[in-house]
Scaffold this active site. Structure first.
Site, short mmCIF file in Angstrom:
data_model
loop_
_atom_site.label_atom_id
_atom_site.label_comp_id
_atom_site.label_asym_id
_atom_site.label_seq_id
_atom_site.Cartn_x
_atom_site.Cartn_y
_atom_site.Cartn_z
N ASP A 190 -5.87 -4.42 0.46
CA ASP A 190 -7.42 -4.53 1.39
C ASP A 190 -8.07 -5.59 1.77
O ASP A 190 -8.09 -7.20 2.79
CB ASP A 190 -8.33 -3.36 1.88
CG ASP A 190 -7.81 -1.75 1.96
OD1 ASP A 190 -8.13 -1.19 1.20
OD2 ASP A 190 -7.14 -1.26 2.87
N ILE A 233 -0.70 -1.90 7.72
CA ILE A 233 -1.57 -1.72 9.02
C ILE A 233 -2.92 -1.58 8.28
O ILE A 233 -3.48 -0.76 7.52
CB ILE A 233 -1.29 -0.16 9.34
CG1 ILE A 233 -0.12 -0.53 10.14
CG2 ILE A 233 -2.25 -0.03 10.99
CD1 ILE A 233 0.48 0.68 11.34
N ASP A 234 -3.51 -2.56 8.41
CA ASP A 234 -4.89 -2.47 7.99
C ASP A 234 -6.17 -1.48 8.87
O ASP A 234 -6.26 -2.26 9.71
CB ASP A 234 -5.70 -3.71 7.11
CG ASP A 234 -6.76 -2.81 6.45
OD1 ASP A 234 -6.69 -1.65 5.31
OD2 ASP A 234 -7.69 -4.16 6.23
N GLU A 253 0.65 -1.17 -0.40
CA GLU A 253 -0.11 -0.36 -0.03
C GLU A 253 0.92 1.33 0.03
O GLU A 253 0.54 2.65 -1.16
CB GLU A 253 -0.35 -0.07 0.79
CG GLU A 253 -2.01 0.98 1.01
CD GLU A 253 -2.76 0.95 2.35
OE1 GLU A 253 -2.37 0.77 3.24
OE2 GLU A 253 -3.70 2.51 2.64
N ASP A 264 -0.72 -4.67 2.73
CA ASP A 264 -1.19 -3.81 3.98
C ASP A 264 -0.84 -4.04 5.52
O ASP A 264 -1.00 -4.85 5.95
CB ASP A 264 -2.98 -3.87 3.85
CG ASP A 264 -3.55 -2.29 4.60
OD1 ASP A 264 -4.35 -2.04 4.27
OD2 ASP A 264 -2.69 -1.59 4.73
N THR A 306 -5.62 2.40 9.50
CA THR A 306 -4.62 2.84 10.18
C THR A 306 -5.53 3.84 11.00
O THR A 306 -5.08 4.50 11.82
CB THR A 306 -4.04 3.85 8.70
OG1 THR A 306 -3.22 2.65 8.73
CG2 THR A 306 -3.31 5.13 9.66
O1 LIG Z 1 -6.38 3.19 5.06
P1 LIG Z 1 -6.42 1.75 5.33
O2 LIG Z 1 -6.60 2.20 7.04
O3 LIG Z 1 -4.98 0.29 5.05
O4 LIG Z 1 -7.60 0.68 4.63
C1 LIG Z 1 -8.78 1.05 5.30
C2 LIG Z 1 -9.85 -0.24 4.69
O5 LIG Z 1 -9.49 -1.22 5.18
C3 LIG Z 1 -11.34 0.09 4.92
O6 LIG Z 1 -11.89 -0.75 4.32
C4 LIG Z 1 -11.61 1.83 3.58
O7 LIG Z 1 -12.76 1.98 4.19
C5 LIG Z 1 -11.08 2.22 4.99
O8 LIG Z 1 -10.04 3.55 3.86
C6 LIG Z 1 -9.04 2.54 4.53
O9 LIG Z 1 -9.02 1.99 3.33
MG LIG Z 2 -5.70 -1.13 4.08
MG LIG Z 3 -3.48 0.24 5.26
#
Ligand SMILES: O=P([O-])([O-])O[C@@H]1[C@@H](O)[C@H](O)[C@@H](O)[C@H](O)[C@@H]1O
Ligand SMILES: [Mg+2]
Ligand SMILES: [Mg+2]
Length: 282
Positions: free
Chosen positions: A223, A94-95, A72, A92, A97
């Site tokens: 994601d 940190i999914d 990412e 990813d 963030t």
């Molecule tokens: O940016 P991140 O925290 O890796 O990923 C997140 C996704 O897991 C989530 O589904 C989406 O709604 C957020 O906008 C963001 O993209």
């Molecule tokens: Mg993400």
């Molecule tokens: Mg992320």
């Protein structure tokens, strides 16, 4: 290939756990949660996202020097998001963030692994819960998780909980579409709508029977790559938000416990964000 793939997957699990420890430690240090923004004022990234992605990629490069990456934060820094037939790690770091920045307890390290453009295994480490979800694409279902509850057999969507997210696009037209879909889903009616704040954890909630489906328009391949195989190997189904086969680069996904609940697609006011693999605009 089996032993080789297992060796690669074992490394993915080990590096996800190591990355999760870095995330937990960073959570205690305000500086490491200092916010920067990307595509919008609410599309957040921190130095910890970047540091964790670097840790994972360097660790993999040492062991598997010919492998490729879609990360990412590497893509955010200008690297191409192109999936080839080569062994590719889709990361990813940190999914969730926004959750990380706010200490909201759902933050995942998500690692998918692709060969011949097919996700071979997925690892999602929900590191504040210390839950490791893994699945490998094999004949029999291979999902493992130390807290996996029974997969949901509910097929009446009126008895379901549906997960979704509001994403990070605040343009009026997009927000309207998001709320239109939410209104349609709520008015089915369903028992409830939830969102963990991370696509990867939402997909693991489908795989572990906590929700019956998750949908979102606006996600990215990093994601959902890992979660896609975790859902399918748990016995679930993936679909595009307008029905038809899912395309992980399309930024649109439905993950459901079965084909019946997946029919929530008819309630979704769909739109088409720019694909992850779209050529860069000049
Ligand atoms: O940016 P991140 O925290 O890796 O990923 C997140 C996704 O897991 C989530 O589904 C989406 O709604 C957020 O906008 C963001 O993209
Ligand atoms: Mg993400
Ligand atoms: Mg992320």
């Amino acid at each position: 290939m089996d032993d080789v793939l297992q060796n690669i997957m074992d490394h993915a699990v080990a590096v996800a756990r190591e990355a999760g420890q870095v995330v937990r430690e960073a959570l205690c240090d305000e500086k490491q949660r200092d916010v920067m923004t990307k595509s919008s004022t609410v599309d957040l990234v921190t130095q910890t996202d970047q540091r964790v992605e670097h840790l994972i990629i360097q660790s993999v490069k040492k062991k598997f020097p010919t492998h490729r990456f879609i990360g990412e934060e590497s893509v955010a820094a200008g690297e191409a998001c192109v999936l080839t037939d080569d062994p590719t790690w889709i990361i990813d770091p940190i999914d969730g963030t926004t959750n990380f920045v706010h200490s909201f307890p759902f933050v995942a390290v998500s690692i998918g692994f692709s060969v011949d453009k097919k996700i071979q295994f997925g690892v999602v480490y929900s590191c504040l819960e210390d839950k490791m979800f893994t699945a490998r694409r094999v004949k029999e279902h291979s999902v493992t998780e130390n807290h996996l509850m029974l997969f949901s057999s509910i097929s009446d969507v009126r008895r379901s909980i549906i997960a979704t997210e509001f994403g990070s696009n605040r343009e009026t037209e997009t927000v309207e579409k998001i709320f239109s879909s939410l209104r349609n889903i709520l008015n089915i009616p369903v028992h409830g709508v939830r969102g963990a704040g991370t696509a990867a954890v939402n997909m693991c909630l489908v795989a572990s029977g906590c929700v019956e489906a998750y949908y979102e328009v606006g996600v990215h391949v990093w994601d959902v790559a890992a979660g896609s195989v975790i859902v399918e190997e748990a016995g679930g189904v993936l679909m595009d938000v307008e029905g038809g086969p899912v395309d992980l680069m399309s930024r649109r996904i439905v993950a459901a416990n079965n084909g019946t609940v997946a029919h929530i697609v008819k309630e979704i006011d769909a739109f088409s964000p720019t694909r992850d693999d779209a050529p860069p605009t000049q």
